[in-house]
Design a protein around this motif. Structure first.
Motif, short mmCIF file in Angstrom:
data_model
loop_
_atom_site.label_atom_id
_atom_site.label_comp_id
_atom_site.label_asym_id
_atom_site.label_seq_id
_atom_site.Cartn_x
_atom_site.Cartn_y
_atom_site.Cartn_z
N LEU A 162 0.84 -1.19 0.00
CA LEU A 162 0.00 0.00 0.00
C LEU A 162 0.88 1.25 0.00
O LEU A 162 1.73 1.41 0.87
N THR A 163 0.69 2.13 -0.99
CA THR A 163 1.50 3.34 -1.09
C THR A 163 0.70 4.62 -0.88
O THR A 163 1.28 5.67 -0.60
N GLN A 164 -0.61 4.54 -1.03
CA GLN A 164 -1.44 5.74 -0.87
C GLN A 164 -2.87 5.32 -0.55
O GLN A 164 -3.36 4.32 -1.07
N LEU A 165 -3.53 6.11 0.29
CA LEU A 165 -4.92 5.83 0.62
C LEU A 165 -5.65 7.15 0.80
O LEU A 165 -5.27 8.00 1.61
N LEU A 166 -6.72 7.33 0.01
CA LEU A 166 -7.57 8.51 0.09
C LEU A 166 -8.98 8.08 0.48
O LEU A 166 -9.34 6.91 0.33
N GLU A 167 -9.77 9.05 0.96
CA GLU A 167 -11.14 8.73 1.38
C GLU A 167 -12.08 9.87 1.05
O GLU A 167 -11.71 11.05 1.13
N GLU A 168 -13.31 9.51 0.63
CA GLU A 168 -14.36 10.49 0.43
C GLU A 168 -15.71 9.81 0.61
O GLU A 168 -16.01 8.82 -0.08
N ASP A 169 -16.52 10.31 1.52
CA ASP A 169 -17.87 9.78 1.75
C ASP A 169 -17.87 8.27 1.99
O ASP A 169 -18.77 7.55 1.52
#
Length: 241
Positions: free
Chosen positions: A223-230
């Motif tokens: 895992l290199t990046q994790l974003l979140e929305e709603d």
């Protein structure tokens, strides 16, 4: 949209989102999928039922960075694929990033199933097939302006296909599936990165991003990046070649 990894949590506007998905220079093969919490990669046979506004923005960004979009013929037919420059939002984003307005769609079909007159049977399209496909069909597609690449004898040789695309300057390749093509690409060791959207729902009854068959051996990812929305998660995973 906000960042969870690397830590920070600050909101990402359109410019920051594009920068978050900037690929490294040189040859790079990334895949993009959306799936449900239970792993289902489609609802009623299509991925649209799993999408969100954030997923569409990530989809557009990934297409904006790509030199070419790689897709299996079955997925292209089921999802109604057209040329990349037919999406005004992607074209605008590509221009903002200093990219050419369009990028070719590369259709993979062992049987050269693309037919003259199909929506993608145009000069901007590439067809990757193998020697066992119908020679007359290949000639007809080439006459329609399709760039036909014969890679492999009885099945498509994906490493050879990517070499051929890179030789034509198409180094940044975005694989949009389907699962069978993605599984073959992972098994062939040609995928550098998986961009995976996880929708906050349970769909059930559908195969995952690798379809309903396993790999010859598990493929480790990081895992290199994790974003979140709603409640929707947008992850980037690095795969070991």
């Amino acid at each position: 949209m906000r960042g969870l990894l690397p830590p920070g949590g600050s909101p990402l506007d359109g410019t920051a989102l594009a920068e978050a998905y900037r690929p490294p220079a040189g040859r790079w093969v990334r895949a993009n999928f959306v799936h449900a919490l239970d792993g289902a990669a489609s609802v009623d046979g299509a991925s649209a039922g799993l999408g969100s506004d954030g997923d569409k923005r990530v989809f557009d960004v990934l297409r904006a960075w790509a030199d070419a979009v790689l897709v299996g013929h079955g997925t292209a037919a089921a999802e109604g694929y057209g040329p990349v420059d037919g999406d005004a939002g992607v074209v605008q984003l590509r221009r903002e990033l200093g990219r050419p307005a369009g990028a070719p769609v590369v259709v993979v079909s062992r049987r050269a199933s693309l037919a003259p007159g199909d929506r993608l049977a145009m000069p901007s399209t590439y067809l990757v097939t193998c020697g066992s496909s119908d020679a007359d069909q290949r000639v007809a597609l080439a006459a329609a302006g399709v760039h036909v690449l014969v890679c492999g004898d009885d099945d498509v040789d994906l490493p050879a296909a990517l070499d051929a695309l890179a030789a034509e300057g198409l180094e940044q390749v975005l694989c949009e599936g389907g699962p069978a093509l993605f599984r073959s690409a992972v098994a062939a060791g040609v995928v550098d990165e998986l961009c995976l959207t996880t929708a906050p729902l349970l769909a059930g009854g559908a195969p995952g991003v690798l379809g309903d068959r396993g790999l010859p051996e598990p493929a480790p990812v990081r895992l290199t990046q994790l974003l979140e929305e709603d409640g929707v998660l947008f992850a980037r995973y690095a795969l070991s070649r």
